[in-house]
Design a protein around this motif. Structure first.
Motif, PDB file in Angstrom:
ATOM      1  N   ALA A  53       0.793  -1.308  -0.200  1.00  0.00           N
ATOM      2  CA  ALA A  53       0.068   0.177   0.089  1.00  0.00           C
ATOM      3  C   ALA A  53       0.746   1.200  -0.018  1.00  0.00           C
ATOM      4  N   VAL A  54       0.824   2.271  -1.142  1.00  0.00           N
ATOM      5  CA  VAL A  54       1.554   3.102  -1.339  1.00  0.00           C
ATOM      6  C   VAL A  54       1.150   4.206  -1.647  1.00  0.00           C
ATOM      7  N   PRO A  55       0.863   4.781  -0.899  1.00  0.00           N
ATOM      8  CA  PRO A  55      -0.139   6.265  -1.126  1.00  0.00           C
ATOM      9  C   PRO A  55       1.040   6.904  -1.940  1.00  0.00           C
ATOM     10  N   THR A  56       0.464   7.958  -2.440  1.00  0.00           N
ATOM     11  CA  THR A  56       1.424   9.617  -3.190  1.00  0.00           C
ATOM     12  C   THR A  56       1.493  10.144  -2.143  1.00  0.00           C
ATOM     13  N   TRP A  57       2.257  10.687  -1.640  1.00  0.00           N
ATOM     14  CA  TRP A  57       2.307  12.235  -1.089  1.00  0.00           C
ATOM     15  C   TRP A  57       2.936  13.448  -1.360  1.00  0.00           C
ATOM     16  N   PHE A  58       2.075  14.603  -1.246  1.00  0.00           N
ATOM     17  CA  PHE A  58       2.741  15.586  -1.186  1.00  0.00           C
ATOM     18  C   PHE A  58       2.904  15.436  -2.944  1.00  0.00           C
ATOM     19  N   ASP A  59       3.725  16.431  -4.128  1.00  0.00           N
ATOM     20  CA  ASP A  59       4.421  16.023  -5.075  1.00  0.00           C
ATOM     21  C   ASP A  59       5.166  15.070  -5.728  1.00  0.00           C
ATOM     22  N   ALA A  84       2.019  -6.848  -5.393  1.00  0.00           N
ATOM     23  CA  ALA A  84       0.669  -6.135  -6.617  1.00  0.00           C
ATOM     24  C   ALA A  84       1.249  -4.708  -5.497  1.00  0.00           C
ATOM     25  N   ILE A  85       0.586  -3.525  -6.847  1.00  0.00           N
ATOM     26  CA  ILE A  85       0.879  -2.591  -5.312  1.00  0.00           C
ATOM     27  C   ILE A  85      -0.617  -1.680  -5.315  1.00  0.00           C
ATOM     28  N   PHE A  86      -1.071  -0.498  -4.737  1.00  0.00           N
ATOM     29  CA  PHE A  86      -1.997   0.198  -4.686  1.00  0.00           C
ATOM     30  C   PHE A  86      -1.744   1.277  -4.120  1.00  0.00           C
ATOM     31  N   VAL A 102       3.277   4.916  -6.363  1.00  0.00           N
ATOM     32  CA  VAL A 102       2.638   3.468  -6.840  1.00  0.00           C
ATOM     33  C   VAL A 102       4.176   2.881  -8.121  1.00  0.00           C
ATOM     34  N   GLY A 103       4.098   4.105  -8.672  1.00  0.00           N
ATOM     35  CA  GLY A 103       4.873   3.827  -9.649  1.00  0.00           C
ATOM     36  C   GLY A 103       6.702   4.075  -9.243  1.00  0.00           C
ATOM     37  N   LEU A 104       7.016   4.634  -7.927  1.00  0.00           N
ATOM     38  CA  LEU A 104       8.561   4.611  -7.448  1.00  0.00           C
ATOM     39  C   LEU A 104       8.349   3.257  -6.764  1.00  0.00           C
ATOM     40  N   MET A 105       7.764   2.246  -6.102  1.00  0.00           N
ATOM     41  CA  MET A 105       7.456   1.024  -5.667  1.00  0.00           C
ATOM     42  C   MET A 105       7.722   0.550  -6.919  1.00  0.00           C
ATOM     43  N   ALA A 106       7.419   0.341  -7.499  1.00  0.00           N
ATOM     44  CA  ALA A 106       7.217  -0.423  -9.166  1.00  0.00           C
ATOM     45  C   ALA A 106       8.503  -0.890  -9.416  1.00  0.00           C
ATOM     46  N   GLU A 107       9.134   0.334  -9.373  1.00  0.00           N
ATOM     47  CA  GLU A 107      10.427   0.803  -9.931  1.00  0.00           C
ATOM     48  C   GLU A 107      11.075   0.112  -8.851  1.00  0.00           C
TER      49      GLU A 107
END
Length: 168
Positions: A53-59, A84-86, A102-107
């Motif tokens: 579970a990876v919410p996006t913070w700030f910018d 699996a990432i959300f 989500v993209g940063l974690m996938a990378e």
């Protein structure tokens, strides 16, 4: 489905609500929740399947707790593991970096040999850019409870059905 760990911050109320829905749909006996705020590298490495579970913070940033945890995995070999990432984002307020976390974690996962599963369509979203986007798909499940809360349950249900087929 083999052992599955779902990693998130137990302090995150919105994410916790989403985790409860996902856990219920997967079957609580099949999933172990792990608090990423206190997890160790050993806690992380014991699973075959992961839901992060990876919410996006700030910018377009990762939450602090992920930033603090990931260095413990720098030397990890994630081959043979499925991820699996959300995560949540705001496609109106942060249209230029919607669900970047989500993209940063996938990378990170792919750089360490892990396999990312659970790709979802970008259809139905309106945003300018996202590190989570590859072609017409996200590298995980994008949730926008700020602008599309009514769609979250349907999106979660479809995603979990997909994960049941894609996890090892």
């Amino acid at each position: 489905m083999k052992d599955t760990g779902i990693f998130y911050s137990f302090r995150s109320v919105k994410t916790g609500q989403q985790v409860k829905k996902i856990t219920k749909l997967l079957g609580a006996d099949n999933v172990e929740a792990v608090d990423v705020d206190i997890a160790t590298g050993d806690d992380f490495m014991k699973f075959t399947n992961y839901i992060l579970a990876v919410p996006t913070w700030f910018d377009g940033e990762l939450p602090n707790y992920w930033d603090e945890f990931l260095p413990s995995l720098e030397e990890a070999d994630l081959k043979g593991k499925s991820f699996a990432i959300f995560g949540g984002g705001d496609q109106k307020g942060y249209a230029e970096n919607f669900v970047d976390g989500v993209g940063l974690m996938a990378e990170f996962v792919e750089e360490h040999g892990g396999s990312v599963v659970g790709f979802t369509s970008t259809e139905g979203y309106t945003f300018e850019g996202s590190r989570a986007q590859r072609g017409d798909q996200f590298v995980g499940l994008a949730l926008d409870i700020e602008n599309q809360a009514a769609l979250s349950n349907e999106r979660i249900e479809a995603w979990v059905t997909q994960l049941k087929k894609e996890f090892r």
